[in-house]
Design an enzyme around this catalytic site. Structure first.
Site, PDB file in Angstrom:
ATOM      1  N   ASP A  93       0.807  -1.215   0.000  1.00 44.81           N
ATOM      2  CA  ASP A  93       0.000   0.000   0.000  1.00 44.81           C
ATOM      3  C   ASP A  93       0.841   1.268   0.000  1.00 44.81           C
ATOM      4  O   ASP A  93       2.035   1.257   0.303  1.00 44.81           O
ATOM      5  CB  ASP A  93      -0.952   0.016   1.196  1.00 44.81           C
ATOM      6  N   GLU A 151      -0.594  -1.897   5.228  1.00 43.80           N
ATOM      7  CA  GLU A 151       0.311  -1.784   6.378  1.00 43.80           C
ATOM      8  C   GLU A 151       0.209  -0.399   7.009  1.00 43.80           C
ATOM      9  O   GLU A 151       0.279  -0.261   8.228  1.00 43.80           O
ATOM     10  CB  GLU A 151       1.756  -2.064   5.951  1.00 43.80           C
TER      11      GLU A 151
END
Length: 405
Positions: A93, A151
């Site tokens: 991400d 994350e």
């Protein structure tokens, strides 16, 4: 920028095997493609599609749609005994940051940017998957490569674990790396025990009684109450935490008032708590509220308080950390070499994987001030020296071979 690092204009890749060095142009291409199309947590559809397409092209068995956008690739080695299972984790991400870099591969998504190196992590994991699949005869056992969403928040590790990524076959150990602009290019940071901190977040609203700035005796000044709370919270680390331990209490937001001559009836604040020692879980929440309650009571104010845990501390297993360190000593060719004291109060949800199985998370230095590539993580001009990508693959491959064989 002024460099505080040793000369890092290049890193010696001669000890990296030729077959991995030959992947470097592809690693850079993959990383730049990912960098141009960053996506926030649990929205990594294009990223997951890119990863899945590569794995499918190479004939690598994998599952998609785990914890929404996560992927797990499974690569089985030769049939020698014993059959160990090692997991490798990479996060996918990006962050809600507008990129300011003027590079051909800059983000094409307004307000979203890979400002923490996750595009590099994904590229390294893809290179590792490709190499292992092409060289299955060189290792015994099974490798599971976990491409994790979210994350940066709200956290993708825990839902992936709950979805069973560490099962069928059961994972014996796990490793992961973070490209790290706090270390010079090629330097490796690895240590047993706590590497990264636990992360807790708190919010508080102070309810006083507003009024005219010239008549404070008619009010309960929420700004005065909040100011005393901010100062008092700093005594927690100074006077309640064992000096041998490390911890941080930071108030990052404080909002109150509308005019210079109006005493605000409400003040809102929020902050973060960081610590390494798991024994402090729950302690800060209790102590922060005690301080808030005491100060509010002394002023006649009331409050609303909430505190929650985001991630536990990242704690490396000593045996797996020793394995990673031994591999690094064979690979790293930079002035600082392997750096054991590399702790940071930053947090990471790799911690959830490490709570389930023994493992090691380590830093791979990626800063190169000589090329202007030393901005800190989460900065709108963050970027890293891409020559580190092949070294990341080499580290993973050697860890696989040493662990499984």
């Amino acid at each position: 920028m002024v460099s505080t690092f040793p000369n890092s204009s290049s890193v010696d890749l001669s000890r990296i095997r030729l077959s991995i060095r030959s992947l470097q142009p592809q690693l850079v291409e993959w990383r730049r493609q990912l960098h141009q199309k960053p996506e926030l947590g649990f929205q990594e559809k294009l990223t997951a599609q890119f990863v899945s397409q590569k794995l499918q092209e190479w004939g690598i068995e994998h599952q998609t749609g785990i914890a929404q956008t996560g992927i797990v690739a499974t690569i089985r080695g030769n049939n020698l005994s014993p059959q160990k299972v090692l997991a490798i984790r990479a996060d996918m991400d990006a962050l809600p940051i507008q990129e300011l870099n003027e590079v051909p591969y800059r983000s094409q998504h307004d307000g979203v940017m890979h400002a923490c190196g996750h595009d590099g992590h994904t590229a390294i994991a893809l290179g590792t998957a490709y190499y292992l699949h092409q060289n299955r005869e060189t290792f015994a056992g099974t490798i599971k490569i976990i491409f994790q969403p979210a994350e940066e928040g709200p956290g993708g590790a825990k839902p992936m674990i709950e979805a069973g990524v560490l099962k069928n076959p059961d994972v014996d150990a796990i490793i992961g790396l973070h490209l790290w602009n706090n270390l010079p290019l090629g330097t490796l940071g690895v240590r047993a025990g706590a590497l990264m901190a636990a992360v807790e977040t708190f919010k508080c609203t102070i309810m006083g009684k507003g009024g005219h700035g010239a008549m404070p005796h008619q009010t309960v000044d929420s700004v005065v109450v909040a100011a005393q709370i901010v100062n008092a919270l700093q005594t927690i680390v100074a006077r309640n935490v064992n000096p041998i331990d490390s911890a941080v209490v930071t108030v990052g937001e404080l909002h109150a008032g509308t005019r210079n001559n109006v005493i605000a009836d409400t003040a809102r604040m929020s902050g973060t708590v960081r610590y390494f020692n798991p024994a402090y879980e729950g302690f800060f929440k209790q102590r922060i509220e005690q301080i808030i309650a005491g100060i509010c009571q002394s002023h006649g104010a009331s409050y609303d308080f909430n505190c929650w845990s985001l991630y536990p501390p990242v704690i490396n297993d000593a045996t797996i950390a020793d394995l990673v360190r031994s591999v690094a000593e064979e690979v790293v060719e930079t002035p600082l070499g392997v750096v054991p004291e590399c702790q940071t109060m930053g947090g990471e949800d790799m911690s959830y994987f490490l709570q389930q199985v023994p493992g090691c998370y380590f830093f791979l230095g990626s800063a190169n001030p000589d090329k202007g590539l030393a901005y800190p993580h989460h900065h709108p001009r963050f970027d890293f020296d891409e020559t580190i990508l092949a070294m990341g693959v080499e580290m993973f491959i050697r860890c696989v071979e040493k662990f499984c064989n």
